[in-house]
Write a protein that holds these residues in place. Structure first.
Motif, PDB file in Angstrom:
ATOM      1  N   GLY A   1       1.554 -10.181 -32.186  1.00  0.00           N
ATOM      2  CA  GLY A   1       0.612 -10.107 -31.077  1.00  0.00           C
ATOM      3  C   GLY A   1      -0.045  -8.748 -30.966  1.00  0.00           C
TER       4      GLY A   1
ATOM      5  N   ILE B   1      -4.053  -8.488 -31.729  1.00  0.00           N
ATOM      6  CA  ILE B   1      -4.979  -8.116 -30.658  1.00  0.00           C
ATOM      7  C   ILE B   1      -5.722  -6.820 -31.006  1.00  0.00           C
ATOM      8  CG2 ILE B   1      -5.131  -7.381 -28.247  1.00  0.00           C
ATOM      9  CD1 ILE B   1      -2.769  -9.262 -27.676  1.00  0.00           C
TER      10      ILE B   1
ATOM     11  N   ALA C   1      -4.272 -12.645 -26.378  1.00  0.00           N
ATOM     12  CA  ALA C   1      -2.853 -12.717 -26.021  1.00  0.00           C
ATOM     13  C   ALA C   1      -2.408 -14.153 -25.853  1.00  0.00           C
ATOM     14  CB  ALA C   1      -2.597 -11.921 -24.745  1.00  0.00           C
TER      15      ALA C   1
ATOM     16  N   ILE D   1       0.872 -11.405 -18.136  1.00  0.00           N
ATOM     17  CA  ILE D   1      -0.421 -10.849 -18.535  1.00  0.00           C
ATOM     18  C   ILE D   1      -1.515 -11.298 -17.576  1.00  0.00           C
ATOM     19  CG2 ILE D   1      -2.160 -10.789 -20.364  1.00  0.00           C
ATOM     20  CD1 ILE D   1       0.125 -11.317 -22.354  1.00  0.00           C
TER      21      ILE D   1
END
Length: 302
Positions: free
Chosen positions: A85, A89, A231, A287
């Motif tokens: 991740g 990202i 995400a 998040i």
């Protein structure tokens, strides 16, 4: 004529017009409530039971969560998610922003180039995973091609290397998502007031300085949106792993979504699989909630 008389003469057609949007949206709302929120609630309930191949409603409290946190495979999947991740990202943002800045210079054939970069996003993750599985296969992909061309010392065996296989997932995911990030930022760049840029140029600011200090900082909402979307893709990545590595070699490339699927449907441990799904939901909410809070708070102050 009085207002009461007018209201009393309202036709059934007027009432139908008022209720028609609600009637049209009602089936969709029902499907969302039952098929989405209802199943989230059901999964949460199963995570507190001793469900195996079939749902069971014998309450065991936090036992499934304790078993999950004691499972080495879960921690491998969680570590892989952090690596995958984070790199996915960061690299997608960097490549997407650079491509957007380059295309913002009104270059020739911009439409063709933009279409080429956006094309991977039109593919499913299954297709992307399968294609990159062939490309990175040591026996028939880039590794074999370059050695056949005379690069005998070249090795690209990451797909079968437990320590590097997660980086193969990063490569495939970045290839697919960076064009989408480019499109987000290009739309944001095209909405920036050009008079600000011209004023900065008159003051002698170079083009890199203008983008780094003026343009890109003004695109904070675009950054937030891109990070949120990426995400979300990273946390729920299942099809890419299933097509490309199937979690292997061993379970070295497991991600939480793959872990959840294997334990729920392959190994018949629905309770621990549900617990892992709830922790994944918690990661998404961790998040999403701060982002929504900051956005709503900003609008309230405005």
């Amino acid at each position: 004529m009085s207002v009461t008389t007018v209201i009393g003469k309202a036709s059934p057609f007027d009432a139908l017009q008022r209720w028609l949007p609600k009637l049209v949206l009602a089936p969709t709302m029902l499907v969302v409530l039952v098929g989405f929120y209802g199943y989230i609630l059901w999964t949460a309930v199963l995570s507190f039971t001793n469900s195996s191949f079939m749902p069971s409603y014998k309450w065991v409290g936090l036992q499934q969560y304790v078993r999950l946190l004691d499972n080495d495979r879960w921690w491998v999947a969680s570590k892989n998610l952090m690596v995958f991740g984070g790199m996915f990202i960061a690299i997608s943002l960097v490549i997407g922003v650079l491509l957007a800045v380059l295309l913002d210079q009104r270059i020739r054939r911009e439409g063709v180039i933009r279409t080429i970069y956006l094309y991977p996003m039109a593919l499913s993750m299954i297709v992307t995973g399968t294609a990159w599985k062939w490309l990175l296969n040591p026996g028939l992909g880039l590794d074999k091609l370059l050695r056949d061309w005379g690069w005998e010392g070249f090795r690209l065996d990451w797909l079968v290397d437990p320590d590097r296989v997660v980086y193969c997932l990063v490569i495939a995911a970045v290839w697919q998502a960076s064009g989408f990030v480019m499109a987000l930022f290009l739309a944001g760049l095209r909405s920036v007031d050009q008079s600000i840029i011209r004023a900065a140029q008159v003051d002698g600011a170079s083009l890199p300085t203008i983008y780094l200090r003026i343009v890109l900082p003004s695109l904070r909402p675009v950054f937030f949106s891109a990070v949120m979307i990426l995400a979300h893709i990273a946390i729920k990545s299942f099809d890419l792993v299933a097509a490309m590595t199937a979690g292997g070699p061993g379970y070295a490339s497991d991600l939480p979504a793959m872990f959840m699927y294997n334990f729920t449907f392959s190994r018949g441990q629905m309770g621990i699989g549900s617990a892992s799904a709830m922790l994944m939901l918690g990661a998404i909410l961790a998040i999403l909630v701060p982002y929504l809070y900051s956005e709503l708070r900003g609008k309230r102050h405005d």
